[in-house]
Design an enzyme around this catalytic site. Sequence first.
Site, short mmCIF file in Angstrom:
data_model
loop_
_atom_site.label_atom_id
_atom_site.label_comp_id
_atom_site.label_asym_id
_atom_site.label_seq_id
_atom_site.Cartn_x
_atom_site.Cartn_y
_atom_site.Cartn_z
N ASP A 94 -50.93 -19.10 -51.87
CA ASP A 94 -51.47 -18.30 -53.14
C ASP A 94 -52.54 -18.77 -53.14
O ASP A 94 -52.96 -20.18 -53.54
CB ASP A 94 -50.32 -18.53 -54.28
N HIS A 151 -47.83 -22.49 -46.28
CA HIS A 151 -46.79 -22.17 -45.12
C HIS A 151 -47.58 -21.67 -43.91
O HIS A 151 -48.77 -21.42 -43.84
CB HIS A 151 -46.28 -21.02 -45.63
N SER A 257 -56.25 -27.48 -54.65
CA SER A 257 -57.20 -27.90 -53.80
C SER A 257 -57.57 -26.61 -52.99
O SER A 257 -57.56 -25.77 -53.29
CB SER A 257 -56.61 -29.04 -52.89
#
Length: 296
Positions: A94, A151, A257
């Site tokens: 995200d 992921h 980050s």
Amino acid sequence: MSLTLANRLFIALQHLIPQRWLSERMYRLARIQWRPLKTLIIHNFARIYQIDMRLAQEPDLDAYPSFNAFFTRALRPDARPLDPDPAAILCPVDGAISQIGTIDAGRLIQAKGHDYSVESLLGLAPGELHPFDGGRFATIYLSPRDYHRIHMPLNGRLDQMVHVPGQLFSVNGVTAAGVPDLFARNERLVCRFETEAGPMALILVGAIFVGGIETVWAGEITPPHSGLEPKRWDYEVDAQCIRLARGEEMGRFNLGSTVILLLPPGHAEWAPGLAPGAVVQLGQRLGTHAPAGASG
């Protein structure tokens, strides 16, 4: 981005503050389990950043033993459905796209007026070859409110992991516009995979207050933020080799980050409409790929 006086002062301050010391203190604070303090931090953070706990596997804020456990919380299995097309390149996190495009003459765009080399990003020795020139890159910024597990965009076999020591500048838009070679200067973890689209790199870039970067196969890599030379792990191709499926978790950050995705030339195309500033979610289609053996 035109830098204001306030922007320039913000960047100058980052050169002066003890980046590593502050990040190490944040690492410890995030893991305190004393209930009054961790509850205060978690509840205030959730309120300030308007965290939607309905998406979390554990929606009860008080159930988390520490701020770090809350910050790296798992989502419900149905919260981020994966694009079902097997040719889709999945978004690994995200966040918001900082830059996206083609790697031209071995260089990636950092911000308007700034670019940097793949060679330096990957922590390669001068002249060391890489397979990404002419390929595709996507740089995705994770804000504090985002889900902070990373992921896999594609099915992949882990070939190599390199921890590259460096600075811990902020990685927001202001700093990207004002600090040359930002992503090649900051501490980072370079994970290289072999996929159905050929070689792929996922680079997890550290930043100020990012007290921990970890992977599912090796656990915590940082802290400590120590050493001057890159540390490299090569993984053999055998019955015990590490394989991760598309959409499977590969790592996580403690605090916000940036993740940079690199793909080789001729096998990947980004979806139309993706541009700097676009908000993206884990599992959505970033683009499509052709098999590594295909022409074009």
